[in-house]
Design a protein around this motif. Structure first.
Motif, mmCIF file in Angstrom:
data_model
loop_
_atom_site.group_PDB
_atom_site.id
_atom_site.type_symbol
_atom_site.label_atom_id
_atom_site.label_comp_id
_atom_site.label_asym_id
_atom_site.label_seq_id
_atom_site.Cartn_x
_atom_site.Cartn_y
_atom_site.Cartn_z
ATOM 1 N N GLN A 1 -9.756 -2.917 5.127
ATOM 2 C CA GLN A 1 -9.187 -2.248 5.940
ATOM 3 C C GLN A 1 -9.282 -0.845 5.703
ATOM 4 O OE1 GLN A 1 -5.282 -4.206 6.558
ATOM 5 N NE2 GLN A 1 -6.182 -6.173 6.436
ATOM 6 N N GLY A 2 -9.994 -0.441 4.878
ATOM 7 C CA GLY A 2 -9.646 1.071 4.402
ATOM 8 C C GLY A 2 -9.008 1.602 3.574
ATOM 9 N N HIS A 3 -8.249 0.822 2.760
ATOM 10 C CA HIS A 3 -7.434 1.338 1.539
ATOM 11 C C HIS A 3 -8.160 1.596 0.446
ATOM 12 C CE1 HIS A 3 -3.970 1.160 3.831
ATOM 13 N NE2 HIS A 3 -4.148 -0.012 4.408
ATOM 14 N N ALA A 4 -8.078 2.674 -0.314
ATOM 15 C CA ALA A 4 -8.856 3.002 -1.403
ATOM 16 C C ALA A 4 -8.231 2.320 -2.520
ATOM 17 C CB ALA A 4 -8.769 4.395 -1.944
ATOM 18 N N PRO A 5 -9.573 1.663 -3.354
ATOM 19 C CA PRO A 5 -8.934 1.250 -4.724
ATOM 20 C C PRO A 5 -8.235 1.912 -5.440
ATOM 21 C CG PRO A 5 -11.531 0.811 -4.291
ATOM 22 C CD PRO A 5 -10.961 1.849 -3.303
ATOM 23 N N ARG A 6 -7.493 1.271 -6.318
ATOM 24 C CA ARG A 6 -6.055 2.097 -7.194
ATOM 25 C C ARG A 6 -5.315 2.956 -6.389
ATOM 26 N NH1 ARG A 6 -8.180 2.455 -13.049
ATOM 27 N NH2 ARG A 6 -9.426 0.931 -13.075
ATOM 28 N N SER A 7 -5.232 2.685 -5.050
ATOM 29 C CA SER A 7 -4.053 3.245 -4.517
ATOM 30 C C SER A 7 -2.894 2.528 -4.113
ATOM 31 C CB SER A 7 -4.774 3.855 -2.968
ATOM 32 O OG SER A 7 -5.105 2.887 -2.131
ATOM 33 N N PHE A 8 -2.699 1.467 -4.491
ATOM 34 C CA PHE A 8 -1.614 0.542 -4.263
ATOM 35 C C PHE A 8 -0.349 0.581 -5.036
ATOM 36 C CE2 PHE A 8 -5.776 -1.221 -3.121
ATOM 37 C CZ PHE A 8 -5.691 -1.408 -1.610
ATOM 38 N N ASP B 1 0.785 -1.123 0.049
ATOM 39 C CA ASP B 1 0.009 -0.016 -0.087
ATOM 40 C C ASP B 1 1.010 1.268 -0.147
ATOM 41 O OD1 ASP B 1 0.545 0.658 2.710
ATOM 42 O OD2 ASP B 1 -1.010 -0.414 3.631
ATOM 43 N N GLN B 2 0.264 2.547 -0.026
ATOM 44 C CA GLN B 2 0.936 3.526 -0.079
ATOM 45 C C GLN B 2 1.786 3.994 1.171
ATOM 46 O OE1 GLN B 2 0.679 6.380 -2.367
ATOM 47 N NE2 GLN B 2 -0.939 5.149 -3.749
ATOM 48 N N GLU B 3 1.472 3.456 2.173
ATOM 49 C CA GLU B 3 2.175 3.648 3.399
ATOM 50 C C GLU B 3 3.412 2.566 3.457
ATOM 51 O OE1 GLU B 3 -1.231 3.203 3.852
ATOM 52 O OE2 GLU B 3 -1.489 5.351 3.444
ATOM 53 N N GLY B 4 3.532 1.753 2.718
ATOM 54 C CA GLY B 4 4.689 0.647 2.838
ATOM 55 C C GLY B 4 4.148 -0.502 3.601
ATOM 56 N N ASN B 5 2.790 -0.380 3.837
ATOM 57 C CA ASN B 5 2.742 -1.996 4.621
ATOM 58 C C ASN B 5 2.316 -2.806 3.520
ATOM 59 O OD1 ASN B 5 2.446 -0.847 7.136
ATOM 60 N ND2 ASN B 5 0.688 0.381 6.400
ATOM 61 N N ILE B 6 2.313 -4.254 4.024
ATOM 62 C CA ILE B 6 2.137 -5.405 2.961
ATOM 63 C C ILE B 6 0.787 -6.024 3.359
ATOM 64 C CG2 ILE B 6 2.861 -7.642 2.132
ATOM 65 C CD1 ILE B 6 5.630 -6.225 2.054
ATOM 66 N N HIS B 7 0.081 -6.156 2.638
ATOM 67 C CA HIS B 7 -1.149 -7.128 2.793
ATOM 68 C C HIS B 7 -1.273 -8.426 1.952
ATOM 69 C CE1 HIS B 7 -3.374 -3.261 4.158
ATOM 70 N NE2 HIS B 7 -2.378 -2.890 3.166
ATOM 71 N N TYR B 8 -1.227 -9.538 2.927
ATOM 72 C CA TYR B 8 -1.095 -10.783 2.744
ATOM 73 C C TYR B 8 -2.378 -11.368 1.905
ATOM 74 C CZ TYR B 8 3.267 -10.003 5.094
ATOM 75 O OH TYR B 8 4.531 -9.796 5.481
ATOM 76 N N GLY B 9 -2.009 -12.365 0.887
ATOM 77 C CA GLY B 9 -3.282 -13.111 0.598
ATOM 78 C C GLY B 9 -2.683 -14.599 0.253
ATOM 79 N N CYS B 10 -3.610 -15.678 0.299
ATOM 80 C CA CYS B 10 -3.333 -16.787 -0.044
ATOM 81 C C CYS B 10 -4.619 -17.382 -0.366
ATOM 82 C CB CYS B 10 -2.860 -17.673 1.174
ATOM 83 S SG CYS B 10 -4.248 -17.861 2.456
#
Length: 142
Positions: free
Chosen positions: A73-80, A40-49
């Motif tokens: 979690q509140g992140h806007a689409p197209r902001s990654f 994400d924009q803040e440098g956090n990683i969101h995991y998926g499996c």
């Protein structure tokens, strides 16, 4: 984040995160684990499996798990900033068609996507290259 790029160091970091996410896959039917990492924009990683179900259609791919979780979690689409995907394949794994369509909706067209494997080669592409001519809100309103 339109027009973004990533370097090899960041690509490697995302691939390692996707490998960690893959360990969490619930795959009692196919045995084919996939992991995804979405930055994400803040440098956090969101995991998926990937998460399977006996009825098949309720199953969910790793890429969609990561995107849906980040948006929930509140992140806007197209902001990654970028995404990485890995599986135990000989070459770089490629997202399925459904995931490509969802990526075209929730990630920007120029968002880098790192396609990798557990031990082998990897490559960087972009969402628009994965699904040229994607069906979208913009194309619907033309």
């Amino acid at each position: 984040m339109t027009g973004s790029t990533i370097d090899n160091e960041l690509a490697g970091r995302l691939l390692e995160a996707a490998k960690e996410a893959r360990k969490r896959a619930y795959i009692p039917y196919s045995g084919f684990g996939v992991g995804a990492a979405l930055l994400d924009q803040e440098g956090n990683i969101h995991y998926g499996c990937n998460i399977e179900n006996a009825a098949y259609s309720p199953s969910n791919c790793a890429e969609r798990t990561a995107m849906f979780s980040a948006i929930a979690q509140g992140h806007a689409p197209r902001s990654f900033k970028a995404m990485a995907v890995v599986a135990d394949t000989k070459g770089p794994v490629s997202p399925c068609g459904v995931c490509r369509q969802v990526m075209s909706e929730l990630l920007g067209p120029d968002t880098p996507v790192v396609l990798g494997s557990m031990e082998g080669p990897w490559e960087i592409t972009k969402v628009a290259e994965l699904l040229p001519g994607a069906f979208s809100l913009e194309s619907e309103n033309k």
